[in-house]
Design a protein around this motif. Sequence first.
Motif, PDB file in Angstrom:
ATOM      1  N   ASP A  16       4.954 -13.734  -1.265  1.00 13.13           N
ATOM      2  CA  ASP A  16       4.180 -12.538  -0.934  1.00 13.13           C
ATOM      3  C   ASP A  16       4.703 -11.976   0.387  1.00 13.13           C
ATOM      4  OD1 ASP A  16       2.304 -10.614  -0.181  1.00 13.13           O
ATOM      5  OD2 ASP A  16       0.585 -11.827  -0.776  1.00 13.13           O
ATOM      6  N   VAL A  17       5.304 -10.774   0.337  1.00  8.42           N
ATOM      7  CA  VAL A  17       5.869 -10.140   1.529  1.00  8.42           C
ATOM      8  C   VAL A  17       5.107  -8.865   1.888  1.00  8.42           C
ATOM      9  CG1 VAL A  17       8.168 -11.165   1.265  1.00  8.42           C
ATOM     10  CG2 VAL A  17       7.652  -8.973   0.155  1.00  8.42           C
ATOM     11  N   THR A  18       3.881  -8.751   1.402  1.00 11.30           N
ATOM     12  CA  THR A  18       3.071  -7.560   1.644  1.00 11.30           C
ATOM     13  C   THR A  18       2.907  -7.293   3.134  1.00 11.30           C
ATOM     14  OG1 THR A  18       1.858  -8.034  -0.389  1.00 11.30           O
ATOM     15  CG2 THR A  18       0.880  -6.421   1.120  1.00 11.30           C
ATOM     16  N   ARG A  19       2.610  -8.314   3.896  1.00 10.98           N
ATOM     17  CA  ARG A  19       2.383  -8.149   5.342  1.00 10.98           C
ATOM     18  C   ARG A  19       3.621  -7.560   6.028  1.00 10.98           C
ATOM     19  NH1 ARG A  19      -0.710 -12.648   8.682  1.00 10.98           N
ATOM     20  NH2 ARG A  19      -2.280 -11.806   7.316  1.00 10.98           N
ATOM     21  N   SER A  20       4.785  -8.044   5.666  1.00 11.58           N
ATOM     22  CA  SER A  20       6.035  -7.539   6.233  1.00 11.58           C
ATOM     23  C   SER A  20       6.240  -6.063   5.879  1.00 11.58           C
ATOM     24  CB  SER A  20       7.209  -8.373   5.709  1.00 11.58           C
ATOM     25  OG  SER A  20       8.426  -7.806   6.081  1.00 11.58           O
TER      26      SER A  20
ATOM     27  N   GLU B 116      -5.315   2.713  -2.192  1.00  5.41           N
ATOM     28  CA  GLU B 116      -4.883   1.980  -3.383  1.00  5.41           C
ATOM     29  C   GLU B 116      -4.351   0.626  -2.943  1.00  5.41           C
ATOM     30  OE1 GLU B 116      -2.509   3.999  -6.373  1.00  5.41           O
ATOM     31  OE2 GLU B 116      -2.868   5.861  -5.282  1.00  5.41           O
ATOM     32  N   ASP B 117      -4.857  -0.422  -3.541  1.00  3.87           N
ATOM     33  CA  ASP B 117      -4.419  -1.773  -3.202  1.00  3.87           C
ATOM     34  C   ASP B 117      -3.093  -2.082  -3.876  1.00  3.87           C
ATOM     35  OD1 ASP B 117      -6.718  -2.198  -1.729  1.00  3.87           O
ATOM     36  OD2 ASP B 117      -7.789  -3.105  -3.413  1.00  3.87           O
ATOM     37  N   PHE B 118      -2.222  -2.766  -3.156  1.00  2.00           N
ATOM     38  CA  PHE B 118      -0.969  -3.234  -3.734  1.00  2.00           C
ATOM     39  C   PHE B 118      -0.563  -4.531  -3.057  1.00  2.00           C
ATOM     40  CE2 PHE B 118       0.344  -0.392  -0.287  1.00  2.00           C
ATOM     41  CZ  PHE B 118       1.291  -1.158   0.392  1.00  2.00           C
ATOM     42  N   VAL B 119       0.264  -5.292  -3.757  1.00  2.00           N
ATOM     43  CA  VAL B 119       0.875  -6.497  -3.211  1.00  2.00           C
ATOM     44  C   VAL B 119       2.363  -6.402  -3.489  1.00  2.00           C
ATOM     45  CG1 VAL B 119      -1.127  -8.026  -3.366  1.00  2.00           C
ATOM     46  CG2 VAL B 119       0.389  -7.809  -5.307  1.00  2.00           C
ATOM     47  N   VAL B 120       3.149  -6.942  -2.565  1.00  2.62           N
ATOM     48  CA  VAL B 120       4.598  -6.912  -2.716  1.00  2.62           C
ATOM     49  C   VAL B 120       5.090  -8.353  -2.746  1.00  2.62           C
ATOM     50  CG1 VAL B 120       6.780  -6.060  -1.786  1.00  2.62           C
ATOM     51  CG2 VAL B 120       4.671  -4.754  -1.405  1.00  2.62           C
ATOM     52  N   TYR B 121       5.829  -8.680  -3.804  1.00  2.00           N
ATOM     53  CA  TYR B 121       6.398 -10.011  -3.958  1.00  2.00           C
ATOM     54  C   TYR B 121       7.912  -9.928  -3.932  1.00  2.00           C
ATOM     55  CZ  TYR B 121       1.774 -11.467  -5.557  1.00  2.00           C
ATOM     56  OH  TYR B 121       0.437 -11.724  -5.636  1.00  2.00           O
ATOM     57  N   GLU B 122       8.519 -10.907  -3.297  1.00  2.00           N
ATOM     58  CA  GLU B 122       9.974 -11.055  -3.351  1.00  2.00           C
ATOM     59  C   GLU B 122      10.316 -11.419  -4.794  1.00  2.00           C
ATOM     60  OE1 GLU B 122      13.661 -10.848  -2.082  1.00  2.00           O
ATOM     61  OE2 GLU B 122      12.055 -10.689  -0.615  1.00  2.00           O
TER      62      GLU B 122
END
Length: 79
Positions: A63-67, A51-57
């Motif tokens: 975009d803090v997905t990589r972290s 499942e794709d997701f992205v995380v934003y501060e």
Amino acid sequence: MAGSERNRLCCPNDRREPVTIKQYPNRRLYNPGAGGYVTLEDLALMVEDDEDFVVYEAKTGEDVTRSILKQIIQRASHG
């Protein structure tokens, strides 16, 4: 065959939008679409389920997905 797997096989170009997760200053992760808080373990399960997701501060919109993915990998390798 599971429904999501069947949909991927039948319609590979029919990708859903990624789930948006917001990270608040207290490091809590919130899924506005589901209306609740999630954990790194929940996100790890999403990775396993493809499942794709992205995380934003939440405050800055960064975009803090990589972290977050790095944290998931670190926990998996130490667990």
